[in-house]
Scaffold this motif. Sequence first.
Motif, PDB file in Angstrom:
ATOM      1  N   UNK A   2       0.833  -1.186   0.000  1.00  0.00           N
ATOM      2  CA  UNK A   2       0.000   0.000   0.000  1.00  0.00           C
ATOM      3  C   UNK A   2       0.877   1.248   0.000  1.00  0.00           C
ATOM      4  N   UNK A   3       0.529   2.194  -0.859  1.00  0.00           N
ATOM      5  CA  UNK A   3       1.364   3.392  -0.965  1.00  0.00           C
ATOM      6  C   UNK A   3       1.249   4.280   0.265  1.00  0.00           C
ATOM      7  N   UNK A   4       0.021   4.557   0.717  1.00  0.00           N
ATOM      8  CA  UNK A   4      -0.203   5.442   1.857  1.00  0.00           C
ATOM      9  C   UNK A   4      -0.545   4.629   3.091  1.00  0.00           C
ATOM     10  N   UNK A   5       0.223   4.804   4.159  1.00  0.00           N
ATOM     11  CA  UNK A   5      -0.083   4.119   5.413  1.00  0.00           C
ATOM     12  C   UNK A   5      -0.055   5.140   6.545  1.00  0.00           C
ATOM     13  N   UNK A  49       5.360   9.870  23.334  1.00  0.00           N
ATOM     14  CA  UNK A  49       6.350   9.054  22.623  1.00  0.00           C
ATOM     15  C   UNK A  49       5.609   8.022  21.785  1.00  0.00           C
ATOM     16  N   UNK A  50       6.196   7.636  20.670  1.00  0.00           N
ATOM     17  CA  UNK A  50       5.520   6.712  19.761  1.00  0.00           C
ATOM     18  C   UNK A  50       6.144   5.317  19.748  1.00  0.00           C
ATOM     19  N   UNK A  84       4.996   0.297  18.158  1.00  0.00           N
ATOM     20  CA  UNK A  84       4.570   1.667  17.862  1.00  0.00           C
ATOM     21  C   UNK A  84       3.146   1.849  18.364  1.00  0.00           C
ATOM     22  N   UNK A  85       2.977   2.791  19.237  1.00  0.00           N
ATOM     23  CA  UNK A  85       1.625   3.129  19.693  1.00  0.00           C
ATOM     24  C   UNK A  85       1.676   4.519  20.310  1.00  0.00           C
ATOM     25  N   UNK A  86       0.516   5.188  20.287  1.00  0.00           N
ATOM     26  CA  UNK A  86       0.402   6.533  20.846  1.00  0.00           C
ATOM     27  C   UNK A  86      -0.328   6.448  22.162  1.00  0.00           C
ATOM     28  N   UNK A 139       7.968  -0.539   8.943  1.00  0.00           N
ATOM     29  CA  UNK A 139       7.644  -1.823   9.569  1.00  0.00           C
ATOM     30  C   UNK A 139       6.822  -1.610  10.841  1.00  0.00           C
ATOM     31  N   UNK A 140       7.218  -0.634  11.646  1.00  0.00           N
ATOM     32  CA  UNK A 140       6.509  -0.349  12.898  1.00  0.00           C
ATOM     33  C   UNK A 140       5.102   0.194  12.624  1.00  0.00           C
ATOM     34  N   UNK A 141       4.974   1.083  11.639  1.00  0.00           N
ATOM     35  CA  UNK A 141       3.664   1.665  11.319  1.00  0.00           C
ATOM     36  C   UNK A 141       2.718   0.588  10.799  1.00  0.00           C
ATOM     37  N   UNK A 142       3.203  -0.284   9.933  1.00  0.00           N
ATOM     38  CA  UNK A 142       2.353  -1.346   9.380  1.00  0.00           C
ATOM     39  C   UNK A 142       1.898  -2.331  10.460  1.00  0.00           C
TER      40      UNK A 142
END
Length: 235
Positions: A136-139, A220-221, A232-234, A172-175
């Motif tokens: 996917x291009x936009x994540x 922190x993310x 990764x989490x908010x 990788x973390x965002x996905x």
Amino acid sequence: MLLAEDDRAIRHALERALSLEGYQVTAVADGVEALAQAHKTPPDVLLLDVMMPGIDGLQVCRVLRAEGDRTPILMLTALVETADRIAGLDAGADDYVVKPFDVEEVFARLRALLRRTSPDPGAMADVPKELPAASDRQIEAAGLRMDVQARRAWRGERELELTRTEFELLELLVRNAGIVLDHSTIYDRIWGYDFGPGSKNLAVYVGYLRRKLDEPGAPALIHTVRGVGYVLRED
């Protein structure tokens, strides 16, 4: 491949080992020669010693990046402090190996860099099924937005200046936002090789990525799950 190393014994040993491994190697003794050769015949990958007389490896890296040259760069360094390694990453290097090194580690890191810049259509066969393919291009996740094709990333409205490795680690973390990724999985996905529990490579990259992501007063993310890995989490 372009190899720049001022220590004659190390240069000759590496040139021979790399040649036996199948690389076509051009070896030079300093940064001036390295820049001249890179401009004359652009290599597929650069192996640069940090400490060289005149123009050192960091300066070579900065000049090439300032010119828009995105050739993958692996640094050789005798400097072991985290701040010194960060200086290399900040100059635009993609990875580093600390002296004294095992030549097999150099081979592994070079293979990983070349895989990431010249992806093999069959390379995704070894990707764990629970991790989605980078298609996917936009994540988006946790206030972060990434354009994978353009290799750009933002936190809110602020665009992040990321090296190739930092971008791939963040992707990788965002996905996998909210999922704890263990060290071995991250090493395999980003470097294609698990350097073992004694390696500080991942911790250095996570620390540097945090410096670019973190904002005063903002959560922190990237969180450390001690003994396991990162998530990764908010909060």
